[in-house]
Design an enzyme around this catalytic site. Structure first.
Site, PDB file in Angstrom:
ATOM      1  N   LYS A 207       0.862  -1.189   0.000  1.00  0.00           N
ATOM      2  CA  LYS A 207       0.000   0.000   0.000  1.00  0.00           C
ATOM      3  C   LYS A 207       0.895   1.235   0.000  1.00  0.00           C
ATOM      4  O   LYS A 207       1.935   1.231   0.657  1.00  0.00           O
ATOM      5  CB  LYS A 207      -0.893   0.015   1.251  1.00  0.00           C
ATOM      6  N   GLU A 257      -7.933  12.993  12.479  1.00  0.00           N
ATOM      7  CA  GLU A 257      -7.063  11.848  12.807  1.00  0.00           C
ATOM      8  C   GLU A 257      -6.140  12.105  13.999  1.00  0.00           C
ATOM      9  O   GLU A 257      -5.253  12.951  13.950  1.00  0.00           O
ATOM     10  CB  GLU A 257      -6.227  11.498  11.567  1.00  0.00           C
TER      11      GLU A 257
HETATM   12  C1  LIG Z   1      -3.998  11.252   3.396  1.00  0.00           C
HETATM   13  C2  LIG Z   1      -5.171  11.757   3.738  1.00  0.00           C
HETATM   14  O1  LIG Z   1      -6.114  11.056   4.409  1.00  0.00           O
HETATM   15  C3  LIG Z   1      -5.852   9.765   4.904  1.00  0.00           C
HETATM   16  C4  LIG Z   1      -6.189   8.732   3.912  1.00  0.00           C
HETATM   17  C5  LIG Z   1      -7.437   8.143   3.876  1.00  0.00           C
HETATM   18  C6  LIG Z   1      -7.790   7.161   2.782  1.00  0.00           C
HETATM   19  O2  LIG Z   1      -6.936   6.843   1.948  1.00  0.00           O
HETATM   20  O3  LIG Z   1      -8.955   6.728   2.713  1.00  0.00           O
HETATM   21  C7  LIG Z   1      -8.369   8.430   4.882  1.00  0.00           C
HETATM   22  C8  LIG Z   1      -8.041   9.170   5.949  1.00  0.00           C
HETATM   23  C9  LIG Z   1      -6.660   9.628   6.166  1.00  0.00           C
HETATM   24  O4  LIG Z   1      -5.990   8.755   6.991  1.00  0.00           O
HETATM   25  C10 LIG Z   1      -5.517  13.187   3.443  1.00  0.00           C
HETATM   26  O5  LIG Z   1      -6.622  13.606   3.824  1.00  0.00           O
HETATM   27  O6  LIG Z   1      -4.708  13.890   2.867  1.00  0.00           O
END
Ligand SMILES: C=C(O[C@@H]1C=C(C(=O)O)C=C[C@H]1O)C(=O)O
Length: 452
Positions: A207, A257
């Protein structure tokens, strides 16, 4: 008066270096009548500033620099922990006996790269503020930090007078947008995501989180306080933050987060990954939520984060609990898969250790970590600066909170840079990830008056 009082002293650490002997500053904390955090930040204009608001409504507003702690390099967390400990152990506290402990505020860069536009931020940059206003369920507390009791007393009175003269936050005219560029553009983004997918198929990574930027030029400087007010109105479910270590260099946002929240030995953290938009009607919204909860792709993306956090915590904590299945975390612009995690820290483990080990989780980095970071460096056409990095505060008792600084923007003069990323796994669709990152820009675009 305030200007004279807020002199900066620098405290830099080098690997293996010694810390200079500090005089022992005085922190005077007293309860006071309610003061709007914005009024305090207004008074602090022209100084380093910090703002913080939790989803529960607690706030910290701070300005001025008694000490600035800066470290760099891969070991910046460890060196900052030592520097912070040194400063916090060398304070004399006075005022109310039940006052909250003195704190340091600041954060870290995402990685070790030189980042264009981030000249106002050291890779690890914390301040012991001159002035801190805290509001919580117990009331309002105003702290000042000065060289001795007499100076502290004078500064406390001067701040109270100054905030009462500060104008109320009213309707502000937003600057006009002159130019907006997306970097990478949509075509390049698709190529980046495609290359990431190929690296996943070739088993280089499992990932990787790729990000993009939106750069906005305005006709007048963006006022971070006006942007914060808009985020506060719409994103109360998030942590709303502003870090301005150098006046005029402001990083702010509204993130859902938590990376590490420590109270005593209790640690709260979370896995947050897997995203979908909100529906226009309650039925459509519920259908989208169900689609997200049932999406094998999103569940896998999410599971990488849960597993990585649990694996790191095993060395740092015991009594680790995590929800058996993810739940929904809903924001006005987007909904996410969310797994709350709690643990009890082992003796001698501090919040700095937790941050050093957990960052970057696969919610913003990838799996395996180092290979994913190498791929991010190769594919993203910019350095991340403080985007997706830990931002927060730590107090003299060792309590503190760090969030992951996503849904965020950097404002310097008339340039605003917004950042948004998305987790890429083997079956990701470049077009959908473009759309998802577009949704993630929305809070900050709205905060500066753009409705996309
Ligand atoms: C990386 C980001 O968000 C992150 C990535 C996410 C995802 O891929 O679904 C969701 C929440 C966050 O942990 C961002 O908002 O820039």
């Amino acid at each position: 008066m305030l200007r004279e009082e807020t002199m900066t002293s620098h405290l830099s650490t080098r690997q293996g270096g010694r810390f200079p002997n500090l005089n022992t500053p005085v922190v005077l904390t007293r309860r006071c009548a309610p003061i709007a955090p914005h009024a305090l930040l207004h008074v602090g204009k022209g100084h380093a500033r910090f703002f913080w608001q939790t989803p529960q409504g607690q706030t910290v507003a701070a300005f001025g620099v008694m000490h600035r702690l800066q470290t760099r390099g891969a070991d910046r967390f460890v060196h900052m922990a030592a520097a912070a400990q040194n400063v916090l152990a060398n304070l004399r506290t006075t005022g109310a006996p039940d006052a909250p402990a003195p704190l340091l505020v600041g954060g870290f860069a995402f990685d070790n790269r030189q980042a264009y536009g981030w000249e106002g931020f050291a890779p690890a940059d914390f301040i012991l503020p001159r002035v801190v206003l805290r509001t919580d369920e117990r009331g309002t507390w105003l702290s000042v930090c000065a060289e001795d009791e007499t100076k502290a007393e004078k500064l406390w009175q001067a701040v109270v007078e100054a905030v009462h003269r500060a104008p109320a936050v009213g309707a502000t005219t937003l600057p006009r947008i002159q130019h907006e560029t997306r970097a990478p553009d949509e075509h390049t983004w698709r190529e980046m995501v495609q290359q990431a997918i190929e690296s996943i198929r070739a088993d280089v990574v499992q990932k990787v989180v790729l990000a993009r930027t939106c750069r906005v030029q305005t006709n007048a400087p963006v006022d971070p306080l006006a942007a914060l007010a808009r985020l506060q109105a719409r994103y109360q479910g998030c942590f709303i933050f502003l870090v301005e270590p150098t006046p005029g260099h402001a990083f702010f946002g509204a993130t859902p987060e938590i990376l590490a929240d420590v109270q005593g030995t209790t640690l709260r953290t979370m896995a947050l990954a897997g995203s979908i938009g909100r529906g226009a009607t309650p039925e459509e919204d519920a259908a989208r939520a169900a689609e997200l909860l049932n999406s094998a792709k999103d569940r896998r993306e999410h599971a990488f984060v849960v597993q990585a956090i649990l694996r790191h915590l095993r060395h740092l904590a015991h009594d680790i609990t995590s929800a058996p299945a993810p739940s929904l975390l809903r924001l006005p612009n987007i909904q996410h898969l969310h797994t709350p995690i709690t643990a009890t820290l082992n003796a001698d483990v501090r919040i700095w250790d937790v941050v050093a080990h957990l960052h970057p989780t696969p919610a913003v980095g990838g799996v395996p970590r180092e290979r994913a970071l190498a791929l991010i460096h190769e594919l993203e056409p910019f350095a991340r600066g403080w985007y997706a990095a830990p931002v927060g505060w730590v107090d003299a008792e060792g309590d503190g909170t760090f969030v992951v600084a996503i849904r965020s923007a950097l404002a310097v003069a008339r340039t605003l840079t917004l950042y948004a990323g998305a987790g890429i796994v083997a079956d990701s669709d470049p077009q959908r990830e473009w759309h998802e990152t577009g949704l993630k820009f929305r809070p900050l675009l709205e905060a500066i008056g753009i409705h996309s």
